[in-house]
Structures are given as C-alpha cells and as structure tokens.
Design an enzyme around this catalytic site. Structure first.
Site, short mmCIF file in Angstrom:
data_model
loop_
_atom_site.label_atom_id
_atom_site.label_comp_id
_atom_site.label_asym_id
_atom_site.label_seq_id
_atom_site.Cartn_x
_atom_site.Cartn_y
_atom_site.Cartn_z
CB SER A 240 -79.94 -107.37 22.69
OG SER A 240 -80.48 -108.75 22.14
CE LYS A 241 -85.38 -106.66 28.09
NZ LYS A 241 -86.51 -105.90 27.96
NE ARG A 242 -81.09 -111.43 19.42
CZ ARG A 242 -79.83 -111.14 19.10
NH1 ARG A 242 -79.93 -112.85 19.05
NH2 ARG A 242 -78.99 -110.93 19.22
#
Ligand code: GLU
Length: 475
Positions: A240-242
């Site tokens: 994910s963007k994390r």
C-alpha cells in the site's frame, strides 16, 4: 488465445494491476494471441475519465500495447440485462421483492444466509404471484438461483478449486433499479469477447465460483483462470501507499525505465525457472509460462527495482540515453545541447557516468556538470576540500592549473603531470584531486578525475578552476 486486462477506472494504475496486465500481455505475445483492453466502468460513482486516461498512459509507458479496445463495460449494459432476463426465463433466476433490511434481520435470527431467506420468500410467492407483481411495476431484484452440489474448476496457479454451493449466495444479477451487477457483466463480456484465459489477482478468487456458475447456467464457454497471489510490502502486509509509491506513473517520474519496471513486475510471483533476473522484454515473452506463476505472495523490493533499473540503463543504446538526457535538460539554464551532438564525446560521457547511475534522474545528475555551464557547488564539498584550509586549497589549485597550461590533454598526459606535481609538492595525489574535483564538478564524487578533465576540455577546466579560486577567496 485471447486475453484481456480489465481494470476499473477508479484510480491510477497500481503496480499490482500493472503486473496483472503484464502477465496477460506476455502470454498473449508469446502465443501470438490477442490482448484486449476493457475498462470496467460500471461503478458510475467511482469511475472517472481521468483514471481511464491514467491507466492508458501507464500501459503505454510500460509498452503494453493492446490489440483490441479499449472497450467499456458500460457499453454492454443491454447485453448484460438480456443475460439476466434469460436466466429468469429459464428459471435459473427468480424475482426478489423482499425488503433487504427485513431479510437481513430474519436471516440473522434464523442463522441462514440472507439470499436463502430471499429464495424461500420467492418460492412462497410462486411464479404466478411474482409475474403479477412484476406486471404491476413493483420494483424487484433478480437473483441467480445457485444449484445444489459443488462448483469445481481448474486454476492454473492453484490447481483444482472446489466450492460447496451451499456456501455461495444466490447473487443478485439485476438490481431493482435495472442495473446489472459486476459478476454478471464480467461473464457476459468475457464470453462476448471470446476470452480464453483470465489471469487476475487472487482477490477475485471468491468471485470465480459465482462466475463459473453463471457461465454454465448461460451455456457460455468458460475461460481458463489463473489467480495470481498478492504483492506484499517488505513488512509482509499487503502493498500500500505506506510502503512508498504504488502508482506506475510515480516510477516513471522517478526515472525508472519502463523495461526495468516490466522486468521487475514480471518477477513478482513468477520466475523463468532458472536464475535469470535481468531480462529484456523479448526474453520475458520467450520465457513466460503461466504454469510457473508462484502460489505464494511476493514481496515488493525497491532495492531490487533500482538494481534492475541500473542494469537496463547500462544496456541501453547511447542514442536512447542521449535522448533522455536532452529531455531532462532542455530549457535549463546554461545547458549546451550541441555538446551531445558529438557522438564520440557523448559516448565517452555515458561510458563514464552510466555505471554511477541507477535511474535516469541519477544519470542526469551525473551528466549535469558536463553539459550545463552553470555549476552548483555542494556546500559540504566546499567546506571540506576548500574552506577548511583555503590557503592550501588555493595553492594546490593554482599549481595544478599551471601544470596543465601546456598539457596535451590526453588522459595519460594529464595523469602523468598531476602525479609528477604531487611528488614535487610531496603530497598524495588525492590532495590535489579532491579540491580539483570540487572545482570541476561541484561535488565530492564524480567519475575518475582524468575522465572529467578530458570530457570538459581545457577551456572549461581553466574557467572552472578560476571560478573555484574566486569562490575560495570569497570565503
Ligand atoms: N475490474 C476488475 C478489477 O479491476 C478486474 C476483473 C477481472 O479481471 O476479472 O479488479
């Protein structure tokens, strides 16, 4: 073979989606099949034209050309609706007039699946009753009646998949507002487009038994499925963007090469069966085999992407790299485009800087001091090599300049002169090279100093030494 990529235009092209596209495209190219692009835009609220454009741009950048399309799922709504009505006519589906809230509550109380409660109600109402209420214009959904038994299909990745039909709900195929649902639309479209193989993410695996049942109920030929495991971040959680950039476009902007991205994503969850990692597009097409898609999830390793990118960069033809450099510098202050017209000089420049760059951005950074007249000094380099002891730095630079006044300007001659001077001054050669490097490149690190001298040529070298001396004296 006919394959497809069927993204929903609800966001940018995600690396996971890109990998799905790549696998389908590789198989289509290997088998000389057809690769279809279908935009699944039936979710009206979330689908946006700009997302469609971002997906098309991402695919174009990756080099994933499609042979047919882009088709839009919304164009097939009448056909989807007709399929739902056919199921109804053939008694493979039923009209559901029940109130979803009430059904949910009752199902909870009786420990049943809501769709089975809806089915009971439909059975209680009977065909004649249902026809009558429908004729009166009463809104209702159409639900597929899941037959008894088991649904079994072969998956190229997971092998034989078995689902007990008791666990599959009677899915709505047509909502009460007359819109068809996704699982029906996808079946109708894949059949209409003659799709023979569907490679897609594991997250669709729970939809597949429903879709298989619909193919069979509609008498349509079902494709062969391959469900590809997820891509995880380094911490083992779903990417994910994390974890950093997940949009293909971000990587383009970071100077990643499309062929490196395709190479990297191909190896997420697939392997050529030997220990190759650096692979050209042609080699990937040649080697791709969906039977070797791995069952276990793969981890997105940015270092590996950067490493592969460096390999692809090094393998690129000079003319292409020069094209990238021009694009990076055009319009920038002090940029001397004409230098790159000299193929021999450009070749020597690339030879010197290629090995020091892993991305196109890094390549441009490395090239900057050679093609741009405006030099920006790295402050740390200035402090360390010049201002810590300005008197010595000035003396060393002046002595180097003097030693080079009548040089032949070959690497050998320049090196011999510098080493002779170092000996004469009784210092290590590095003591002369470090302040000189800052004067010529602005940086502490650069290609070998004698390559730098030759690439810049005497005129620019003396200019930069003079500018450096001014800078040191200014303190
Ligand atoms: N539109 C679906 C998605 O973007 C893909 C459906 C499919 O590949 O069957 O997740």
């Amino acid at each position: 073979m006919r394959l497809r990529f069927a993204p929903s235009p609800t966001g940018y092209l995600h690396v996971g989606g890109a990998r799905t596209a790549i696998f389908n495209w590789l198989l289509a190219r290997k088998q000389r099949g057809i690769f279809v692009l279908r935009i699944e835009d039936t979710d009206r609220d979330r689908s946006k034209d700009e997302h469609t454009q971002a997906i098309l741009d991402g695919m174009t950048w990756l080099g994933l050309d499609w042979d047919e399309g882009p088709y839009f799922q919304s164009e097939g709504v009448e056909r989807h609706r007709a399929a739902a009505l056919r199921l109804l006519e053939e008694d493979r589906a039923y009209r559901d007039f029940s109130d979803p809230e009430a059904v949910r509550a009752e199902a909870k109380e009786r420990g049943m699946h809501p769709s089975r409660v809806a089915r009971e109600k439909a059975e209680a109402l009977g065909q004649a009753g249902a026809d009558e209420r429908a004729a009166d214009g009463e809104p209702h959904a159409v639900r597929f009646r899941v037959p008894d038994g088991e649904t079994v299909f072969e998956d190229m990745v997971h092998g034989e998949m078995r689902f007990g039909n008791d666990d599959i709900d009677d899915l709505v195929v047509l909502r009460s507002d007359g819109t068809p649902v996704y699982n029906l639309a996808v079946v109708s479209d894949d059949a209409e487009m003659g799709i023979t193989h569907v490679i897609r993410g594991d997250d669709h695996l729970s939809n597949t038994p429903k879709q298989v049942l619909l193919y069979r109920a509609l008498g349509l030929a079902e494709p062969i499925f391959a469900h590809v495991p997820l891509i995880l971040g380094p911490d083992g959680k779903r990417l994910s963007k994390r974890h950093g950039a997940t949009a293909v476009g971000d990587y383009a902007e970071e100077g990643i090469l499309p062929e490196a991205m395709v190479n990297f994503l191909s190896l997420l969850g697939w392997s050529p069966g030997d220990d190759r990692e650096f692979m050209t597009i042609d080699e990937l097409i040649e080697a791709f085999d969906p039977n070797r898609i791995l069952k276990k999830s793969s981890v997105f390793d940015s270092d590996k992407l950067a490493w592969l990118n460096g390999k692809h960069l090094a393998a690129m033809a000079d003319v292409e790299l020069v094209g990238h450099l021009r694009a990076a510098f055009v319009g920038q202050g002090g940029y001397r485009d004409a230098l790159l017209d000299d193929g021999e000089w450009a070749g020597a420049l690339l030879e010197a800087i290629k090995v020091r760059a892993r991305t196109l951005d890094e390549l441009a950074d490395q090239a900057r001091p050679f093609v741009c007249d405006e030099l920006s000094y790295d402050e740390k380099a200035v402090q360390k090599n010049w201002l810590k002891d300005p008197t010595t730095a000035v003396e060393r630079l002046e002595r180097v300049a003097a030693a080079y006044r009548d040089a032949e300007w070959t690497k050998e001659d320049l090196e011999a002169r510098l080493r002779a001077l170092a000996e004469e001054m009784e210092v290590g050669a590095g003591k002369l090279i470090h302040p000189l490097r800052v004067a010529l490149t602005g940086n502490m690190a650069s290609p070998g100093i004698f390559d730098v001298l030759v690439l810049l040529g005497p005129e620019r070298v003396f200019q930069r030494i003079d500018a450096g001396l001014d800078r040191i004296r200014a303190g």
